[in-house]
Motif scaffolding. Structure first.
Motif, PDB file in Angstrom:
ATOM      1  N   MET A 120     -13.629 -29.625 -38.293  1.00  0.00           N
ATOM      2  CA  MET A 120     -13.203 -28.239 -38.146  1.00  0.00           C
ATOM      3  C   MET A 120     -12.338 -27.990 -36.915  1.00  0.00           C
ATOM      4  O   MET A 120     -11.471 -27.117 -36.929  1.00  0.00           O
ATOM      5  N   LEU A 121     -12.590 -28.741 -35.851  1.00  0.00           N
ATOM      6  CA  LEU A 121     -11.859 -28.503 -34.609  1.00  0.00           C
ATOM      7  C   LEU A 121     -10.818 -29.577 -34.319  1.00  0.00           C
ATOM      8  O   LEU A 121     -10.147 -29.525 -33.288  1.00  0.00           O
ATOM      9  N   ARG A 122     -10.722 -30.544 -35.224  1.00  0.00           N
ATOM     10  CA  ARG A 122      -9.764 -31.641 -35.072  1.00  0.00           C
ATOM     11  C   ARG A 122      -9.985 -32.418 -33.771  1.00  0.00           C
ATOM     12  O   ARG A 122      -9.047 -32.929 -33.169  1.00  0.00           O
ATOM     13  N   GLU A 123     -11.244 -32.490 -33.340  1.00  0.00           N
ATOM     14  CA  GLU A 123     -11.567 -33.289 -32.165  1.00  0.00           C
ATOM     15  C   GLU A 123     -11.845 -34.717 -32.625  1.00  0.00           C
ATOM     16  O   GLU A 123     -12.677 -34.945 -33.494  1.00  0.00           O
ATOM     17  N   LYS A 124     -11.162 -35.654 -32.019  1.00  0.00           N
ATOM     18  CA  LYS A 124     -11.242 -37.041 -32.463  1.00  0.00           C
ATOM     19  C   LYS A 124     -12.635 -37.616 -32.240  1.00  0.00           C
ATOM     20  O   LYS A 124     -13.219 -37.466 -31.176  1.00  0.00           O
ATOM     21  N   LEU A 125     -13.160 -38.261 -33.280  1.00  0.00           N
ATOM     22  CA  LEU A 125     -14.444 -38.951 -33.187  1.00  0.00           C
ATOM     23  C   LEU A 125     -14.163 -40.442 -33.067  1.00  0.00           C
ATOM     24  O   LEU A 125     -13.682 -41.081 -34.001  1.00  0.00           O
ATOM     25  N   HIS A 126     -14.437 -40.993 -31.896  1.00  0.00           N
ATOM     26  CA  HIS A 126     -14.164 -42.401 -31.612  1.00  0.00           C
ATOM     27  C   HIS A 126     -14.991 -43.298 -32.531  1.00  0.00           C
ATOM     28  O   HIS A 126     -16.052 -42.910 -33.012  1.00  0.00           O
ATOM     29  N   ILE A 127     -14.492 -44.507 -32.771  1.00  0.00           N
ATOM     30  CA  ILE A 127     -15.195 -45.444 -33.646  1.00  0.00           C
ATOM     31  C   ILE A 127     -16.596 -45.732 -33.132  1.00  0.00           C
ATOM     32  O   ILE A 127     -17.550 -45.868 -33.902  1.00  0.00           O
ATOM     33  N   PHE A 128     -16.746 -45.787 -31.798  1.00  0.00           N
ATOM     34  CA  PHE A 128     -18.085 -45.998 -31.244  1.00  0.00           C
ATOM     35  C   PHE A 128     -18.936 -44.734 -31.376  1.00  0.00           C
ATOM     36  O   PHE A 128     -20.164 -44.802 -31.379  1.00  0.00           O
ATOM     37  N   GLY A 129     -18.284 -43.586 -31.477  1.00  0.00           N
ATOM     38  CA  GLY A 129     -19.016 -42.360 -31.753  1.00  0.00           C
ATOM     39  C   GLY A 129     -19.624 -42.393 -33.147  1.00  0.00           C
ATOM     40  O   GLY A 129     -20.752 -41.941 -33.366  1.00  0.00           O
ATOM     41  N   ILE A 130     -18.863 -42.937 -34.101  1.00  0.00           N
ATOM     42  CA  ILE A 130     -19.393 -43.101 -35.462  1.00  0.00           C
ATOM     43  C   ILE A 130     -20.584 -44.052 -35.448  1.00  0.00           C
ATOM     44  O   ILE A 130     -21.608 -43.815 -36.105  1.00  0.00           O
ATOM     45  N   LEU A 131     -20.459 -45.135 -34.672  1.00  0.00           N
ATOM     46  CA  LEU A 131     -21.580 -46.071 -34.539  1.00  0.00           C
ATOM     47  C   LEU A 131     -22.790 -45.368 -33.928  1.00  0.00           C
ATOM     48  O   LEU A 131     -23.933 -45.599 -34.347  1.00  0.00           O
ATOM     49  N   GLY A 132     -22.545 -44.489 -32.947  1.00  0.00           N
ATOM     50  CA  GLY A 132     -23.635 -43.726 -32.349  1.00  0.00           C
ATOM     51  C   GLY A 132     -24.334 -42.847 -33.368  1.00  0.00           C
ATOM     52  O   GLY A 132     -25.566 -42.737 -33.373  1.00  0.00           O
ATOM     53  N   CYS A 133     -23.556 -42.220 -34.255  1.00  0.00           N
ATOM     54  CA  CYS A 133     -24.141 -41.394 -35.319  1.00  0.00           C
ATOM     55  C   CYS A 133     -25.034 -42.233 -36.228  1.00  0.00           C
ATOM     56  O   CYS A 133     -26.145 -41.826 -36.592  1.00  0.00           O
ATOM     57  N   VAL A 134     -24.535 -43.409 -36.587  1.00  0.00           N
ATOM     58  CA  VAL A 134     -25.305 -44.298 -37.466  1.00  0.00           C
ATOM     59  C   VAL A 134     -26.613 -44.708 -36.790  1.00  0.00           C
ATOM     60  O   VAL A 134     -27.684 -44.711 -37.412  1.00  0.00           O
ATOM     61  N   LEU A 135     -26.539 -45.039 -35.501  1.00  0.00           N
ATOM     62  CA  LEU A 135     -27.746 -45.436 -34.773  1.00  0.00           C
ATOM     63  C   LEU A 135     -28.764 -44.296 -34.727  1.00  0.00           C
ATOM     64  O   LEU A 135     -29.972 -44.524 -34.866  1.00  0.00           O
ATOM     65  N   THR A 310     -27.387 -41.816 -28.968  1.00  0.00           N
ATOM     66  CA  THR A 310     -27.069 -40.642 -28.156  1.00  0.00           C
ATOM     67  C   THR A 310     -26.168 -41.016 -26.990  1.00  0.00           C
ATOM     68  O   THR A 310     -25.188 -40.321 -26.681  1.00  0.00           O
ATOM     69  N   PHE A 311     -26.484 -42.123 -26.342  1.00  0.00           N
ATOM     70  CA  PHE A 311     -25.682 -42.583 -25.212  1.00  0.00           C
ATOM     71  C   PHE A 311     -24.252 -42.899 -25.650  1.00  0.00           C
ATOM     72  O   PHE A 311     -23.281 -42.502 -24.995  1.00  0.00           O
ATOM     73  N   LEU A 312     -24.121 -43.589 -26.783  1.00  0.00           N
ATOM     74  CA  LEU A 312     -22.787 -43.929 -27.285  1.00  0.00           C
ATOM     75  C   LEU A 312     -21.984 -42.675 -27.619  1.00  0.00           C
ATOM     76  O   LEU A 312     -20.796 -42.572 -27.287  1.00  0.00           O
ATOM     77  N   LEU A 313     -22.629 -41.713 -28.276  1.00  0.00           N
ATOM     78  CA  LEU A 313     -21.933 -40.477 -28.630  1.00  0.00           C
ATOM     79  C   LEU A 313     -21.429 -39.749 -27.396  1.00  0.00           C
ATOM     80  O   LEU A 313     -20.298 -39.255 -27.361  1.00  0.00           O
ATOM     81  N   HIS A 314     -22.260 -39.685 -26.379  1.00  0.00           N
ATOM     82  CA  HIS A 314     -21.864 -38.955 -25.183  1.00  0.00           C
ATOM     83  C   HIS A 314     -20.779 -39.693 -24.409  1.00  0.00           C
ATOM     84  O   HIS A 314     -19.850 -39.083 -23.886  1.00  0.00           O
ATOM     85  N   LYS A 315     -20.897 -41.014 -24.331  1.00  0.00           N
ATOM     86  CA  LYS A 315     -19.887 -41.771 -23.602  1.00  0.00           C
ATOM     87  C   LYS A 315     -18.538 -41.723 -24.308  1.00  0.00           C
ATOM     88  O   LYS A 315     -17.493 -41.620 -23.660  1.00  0.00           O
ATOM     89  N   THR A 316     -18.548 -41.785 -25.644  1.00  0.00           N
ATOM     90  CA  THR A 316     -17.273 -41.734 -26.361  1.00  0.00           C
ATOM     91  C   THR A 316     -16.674 -40.340 -26.313  1.00  0.00           C
ATOM     92  O   THR A 316     -15.457 -40.188 -26.297  1.00  0.00           O
ATOM     93  N   LYS A 317     -17.509 -39.300 -26.266  1.00  0.00           N
ATOM     94  CA  LYS A 317     -16.990 -37.943 -26.081  1.00  0.00           C
ATOM     95  C   LYS A 317     -16.337 -37.828 -24.711  1.00  0.00           C
ATOM     96  O   LYS A 317     -15.284 -37.217 -24.536  1.00  0.00           O
ATOM     97  N   ASP A 318     -16.978 -38.454 -23.728  1.00  0.00           N
ATOM     98  CA  ASP A 318     -16.423 -38.458 -22.384  1.00  0.00           C
ATOM     99  C   ASP A 318     -15.070 -39.164 -22.368  1.00  0.00           C
ATOM    100  O   ASP A 318     -14.127 -38.729 -21.715  1.00  0.00           O
ATOM    101  N   MET A 319     -14.955 -40.273 -23.128  1.00  0.00           N
ATOM    102  CA  MET A 319     -13.690 -40.996 -23.215  1.00  0.00           C
ATOM    103  C   MET A 319     -12.627 -40.144 -23.886  1.00  0.00           C
ATOM    104  O   MET A 319     -11.474 -40.095 -23.461  1.00  0.00           O
ATOM    105  N   ALA A 320     -13.034 -39.433 -24.944  1.00  0.00           N
ATOM    106  CA  ALA A 320     -12.078 -38.605 -25.672  1.00  0.00           C
ATOM    107  C   ALA A 320     -11.572 -37.455 -24.818  1.00  0.00           C
ATOM    108  O   ALA A 320     -10.428 -37.021 -24.936  1.00  0.00           O
ATOM    109  N   ASP A 321     -12.439 -36.930 -23.964  1.00  0.00           N
ATOM    110  CA  ASP A 321     -12.037 -35.831 -23.095  1.00  0.00           C
ATOM    111  C   ASP A 321     -11.182 -36.305 -21.930  1.00  0.00           C
ATOM    112  O   ASP A 321     -10.637 -35.500 -21.182  1.00  0.00           O
ATOM    113  N   GLY A 322     -11.107 -37.648 -21.762  1.00  0.00           N
ATOM    114  CA  GLY A 322     -10.288 -38.178 -20.689  1.00  0.00           C
ATOM    115  C   GLY A 322     -10.890 -37.986 -19.318  1.00  0.00           C
ATOM    116  O   GLY A 322     -10.177 -37.867 -18.323  1.00  0.00           O
ATOM    117  N   LEU A 323     -12.205 -37.971 -19.258  1.00  0.00           N
ATOM    118  CA  LEU A 323     -12.856 -37.786 -17.967  1.00  0.00           C
ATOM    119  C   LEU A 323     -13.083 -39.146 -17.330  1.00  0.00           C
ATOM    120  O   LEU A 323     -13.990 -39.877 -17.699  1.00  0.00           O
TER     121      LEU A 323
END
Length: 362
Positions: A120-135, A310-323
C-alpha cells in the motif's frame, strides 16, 4: 482421544490431530491473538496514510516536527479505532489462552505491517525482510502447535491463590527489588547511555502486568458467562496492579524510545518482555507442569525463531530507511534540520508492535 483418533483413521494424522490437540479455549485465544495482530498491524499503515494525508493538506504540520493536524484527519482516527479493536482482542485472548501462546504471537503484527507497507505504501521489503517474515511464521506455528492447555479456573479467587503462592511471591519480590534498584540507582547514572536500564524496567514490570491482565480477563470472562466476579476485592486489586504497571511501562518505554535508536530498542524489548512474561506465567500458572521436556524445548526453539525473524525485519527496515547509525545504541547529535527529518521518519515509519501498542505492554 484415542477413540477419536481410531475413528478418524487417516485423518487423525493430518488436521484432526492438530485440532484435537488444542482445547476450545486455546483455539479461541489463538484466533483472538491472530486477529489482534491483523488489526494492530493494519492500524500502523492506516495511521501512516492518515499522517501523510494530514501533512499534505494546506497548512498541515507534520507530526514529526510537533504538528497535530492529523487529529483532524478521519483516516488517522480509523487507524486508531482499528488499533483499539486489536488491543481489545489481545486483552480477551489472555482470558482464554496461556500467556506462553498469546504473547509471542505479537510478532505477527510486524509481518502484517511490513507486507501492507510494501503493497500500500510502496515501501521496499528487503529479501532478508521476507526471510524474517517466514521465520516469524515458522516460530509462531511451532509455539501454537506445542502450547500448553489453558488451566481451567472457576473463580478469580483461584487466580489470587496462584498469585499468592510462595514461588510467585518470590518472583514478584525479586522483580520489585530489581526495578527499585534500576530506577533509583542505575537510571540516574546510566539511563541515557545504556539501553538495558530502561528496557529492564519495562520488561520486568511488563511480566507482572501480563499476569494481572490475564487475571482480570478471566474475571471478566466469568462475569459475562454468568458468574459475577466484580464482587470480589481480588478483581479490583488486579485492576489496580494493571493500571500501575501500564503507567510505569509507558513512562520508561517512552524514555527508551526517545533516547535510543528504535531498531535497537524494539528487538531487545520484545525478547526481554516475552522471556520474562513466559517465566512469570510458568511460575504462576505452572504451564510447563502439563508438558513434557520435548514440548518445552520445542516452544523455546519457536521463540528463538520468532526473535530471529523480528531482528531481521527490523534490521532490514533500518537498511531500507538508510540509517547508517543502526549499530549504535545512541542517536548521534545532528543538525536541527536532519533531526526533524529523522524524527518524522520514526513517527511515520512502520513501528514494531512492542513499541507502539498495548500488547507491547503485555
Amino acid at each position: 482421544m484415542d477413540g477419536a483418533s481410531a475413528g478418524d483413521g487417516g485423518s487423525a494424522s493430518g488436521g484432526g490431530r492438530w485440532y484435537t490437540g488444542m482445547s476450545s479455549d486455546n483455539i479461541k485465544g489463538l484466533v483472538l491473538a491472530i486477529s489482534s495482530s491483523l488489526f494492530i498491524g493494519a492500524s500502523f499503515i492506516i495511521k501512516k496514510k492518515g499522517l501523510k494525508k494530514a501533512a499534505s493538506s494546506s497548512g498541515g504540520v507534520r507530526a514529526g516536527v510537533g504538528g497535530y493536524s492529523y487529529l483532524y484527519e478521519p483516516l488517522w482516527w480509523v487507524g486508531m479505532i482499528t488499533m483499539v479493536v486489536g488491543e481489545v482482542a489481545n486483552f480477551v485472548a489472555y482470558a482464554f489462552a496461556p500467556a506462553i501462546l498469546v504473547t509471542p504471537l505479537g510478532a505477527l503484527s510486524i509481518i502484517i505491517s511490513a507486507v501492507l507497507a510494501h503493497v500500500m505504501l510502496r515501501e521496499k521489503l528487503h529479501i532478508f525482510g521476507i526471510l524474517g517474515c517466514v521465520l516469524c511464521v515458522v516460530g509462531s506455528t511451532t509455539i501454537v502447535l506445542h502450547a500448553p492447555q489453558e488451566r481451567q479456573i472457576e473463580s478469580v479467587t483461584e487466580v489470587w491463590d496462584l498469585a499468592t503462592e510462595p514461588a510467585f511471591m518470590c518472583y514478584v519480590a525479586v522483580v520489585l527489588a530489581i526495578v527499585a534498584l534500576l530506577v533509583f540507582k542505575f537510571v540516574p547514572l546510566y539511563g541515557q547511555t545504556h539501553v538495558m536500564v530502561y528496557i529492564g524496567v519495562c520488561s520486568l514490570v511488563g511480566s507482572i502486568s501480563v499476569m494481572s491482565v490475564k487475571a482480570l480477563g478471566i474475571a471478566l470472562k466469568l462475569t459475562f458467562s454468568g458468574t459475577n466476579q466484580l464482587i470480589y476485592p481480588q478483581t479490583w486489586a488486579f485492576t489496580m496492579v494493571v493500571i500501575s504497571c501500564i503507567i510505569t511501562q509507558m513512562n520508561y518505554l517512552n524514555k527508551a524510545l526517545d533516547t535510543f535508536n528504535t531498531a535497537v530498542v524494539s528487538p531487545i524489548y520484545y525478547t526481554m518482555f516475552t522471556s520474562l512474561t513466559i517465566l512469570a506465567s510458568v511460575i504462576m500458572f505452572k504451564d510447563w507442569d502439563r508438558q513434557n521436556p520435548t514440548q518445552i524445548v520445542t516452544e523455546m526453539c519457536g521463540f528463538v525463531t520468532i526473535f530471529s525473524g523480528t531482528f531481521l525485519l527490523h534490521k532490514t527496515k533500518d537498511m531500507a530507511d538508510g540509517l547508517s547509525n543502526s549499530s549504535s545504541f545512541r542517536l548521534p547529535t545532528i543538525s536541527l534540520a536532519r533531526s526533524f527529518k529523522q524524527t518524522d521518519e520514526y513517527s511515520e515509519g512502520v513501528p514494531l508492535r512492542s513499541s507502539d501498542s498495548f500488547r507491547s505492554l503485555h
